[in-house]
Design an enzyme around this catalytic site. Structure first.
Site, short mmCIF file in Angstrom:
data_model
loop_
_atom_site.label_atom_id
_atom_site.label_comp_id
_atom_site.label_asym_id
_atom_site.label_seq_id
_atom_site.Cartn_x
_atom_site.Cartn_y
_atom_site.Cartn_z
N THR A 70 -18.35 2.58 -14.09
CA THR A 70 -18.47 2.71 -12.65
C THR A 70 -17.80 1.55 -11.94
OG1 THR A 70 -20.03 2.99 -10.84
CG2 THR A 70 -20.70 1.51 -12.60
N HIS A 71 -17.49 1.76 -10.68
CA HIS A 71 -17.06 0.68 -9.80
C HIS A 71 -18.23 0.20 -8.95
CE1 HIS A 71 -13.02 2.65 -10.34
NE2 HIS A 71 -12.73 1.39 -10.58
N ARG A 86 -11.91 -8.18 -13.32
CA ARG A 86 -10.44 -8.22 -13.36
C ARG A 86 -9.92 -9.40 -12.56
NH1 ARG A 86 -8.22 -2.62 -11.43
NH2 ARG A 86 -6.24 -3.59 -11.92
N SER A 88 -2.42 -3.60 -8.36
CA SER A 88 -2.86 -2.26 -8.72
C SER A 88 -3.23 -1.44 -7.48
CB SER A 88 -4.05 -2.35 -9.68
OG SER A 88 -4.51 -1.08 -10.04
N PHE A 147 -2.53 2.84 -3.70
CA PHE A 147 -2.50 3.30 -2.31
C PHE A 147 -1.18 3.97 -1.96
CE2 PHE A 147 -5.77 -0.12 -0.81
CZ PHE A 147 -6.78 0.57 -1.46
#
Length: 91
Positions: free
Chosen positions: A26-27, A49, A57, A62
């Site tokens: 999950t984020h 990260r 990234s 985007f």
């Protein structure tokens, strides 16, 4: 939920029907995860990260997702300034 991604699960109780061992990702911040998870002795691996990698990234992500257009300037320097300041950034 077939791929283990928790961000779009509406009912965490559905996870109990998945075969063990379960690998879920999950984020979501830890405060949004079921609190009894840790109380029951289950494991969480927290991966962080490098923010430089996240900025690059996010920029490329985007660029390729039309729904994120409002969060992106096509100029890298402006994107990086927005990312560093938290302005126009959804993360």
């Amino acid at each position: 939920m077939e791929d283990g991604f928790l961000d779009f699960v509406n009912d965490f109780s559905s996870l109990s029907s998945l075969p063990s061992p379960r690998l879920l990702y999950t984020h979501l911040p830890a405060q949004y995860l079921p609190q009894d998870h840790v109380k029951k002795g289950r494991k969480i691996i927290h991966i962080v990260r490098d923010p430089r990698d996240i900025a690059v990234s996010a920029y490329h992500h985007f660029l390729n997702v039309p729904q994120f257009e409002r969060f992106l300037t096509r100029d890298w320097d402006e994107h990086l300034a927005n990312f560093m300041s938290g302005s126009k950034c959804i993360m």
